[in-house]
Design an enzyme around this catalytic site. Sequence first.
Site, PDB file in Angstrom:
ATOM      1  N   ASP A   8       2.544 -10.264  28.215  1.00 21.64           N
ATOM      2  CA  ASP A   8       2.592  -9.842  28.986  1.00 21.64           C
ATOM      3  C   ASP A   8       2.888  -8.120  28.852  1.00 21.64           C
ATOM      4  OD1 ASP A   8       4.342  -8.747  32.306  1.00 21.64           O
ATOM      5  OD2 ASP A   8       6.037  -9.696  31.406  1.00 21.64           O
ATOM      6  N   CYS A  61       1.743  -5.642  35.405  1.00 23.89           N
ATOM      7  CA  CYS A  61       1.933  -5.689  37.330  1.00 23.89           C
ATOM      8  C   CYS A  61       1.566  -4.880  37.737  1.00 23.89           C
ATOM      9  CB  CYS A  61       3.245  -6.015  37.274  1.00 23.89           C
ATOM     10  SG  CYS A  61       4.431  -4.639  36.522  1.00 23.89           S
TER      11      CYS A  61
END
Length: 108
Positions: A8, A61
């Site tokens: 991530d 993101c």
Amino acid sequence: GAAVVLVDAPCSSTGVLRRHPSLRWQLTKEEMDSYPKLQKEILLNASKLVGPEGGLVYATCAINRAENEEVADWFSQAEFERWPFRQQGTERRALLPNIHNTDGNPER
């Protein structure tokens, strides 16, 4: 080694602009340009933790090509077997705020 390693990655967070529109004016070009290099370093290090027949998942993101497609293209030179996403017939899946109604909103 691990069966699955999830990266991530730190990113520019451009995928959450809908919830944080002021981010558009806070990010500098230098900051934006710094993420792909860091993401590549992290991916390379994380790939060493993947066991035989294991998998590596790369997530951000961000919605810009430099942090997603270009990093994935760079990493695709590695000796990894790709996991196909059945829906798209590819080893990649991009969820975009304007198409998939995603932006990290915890209220959903």
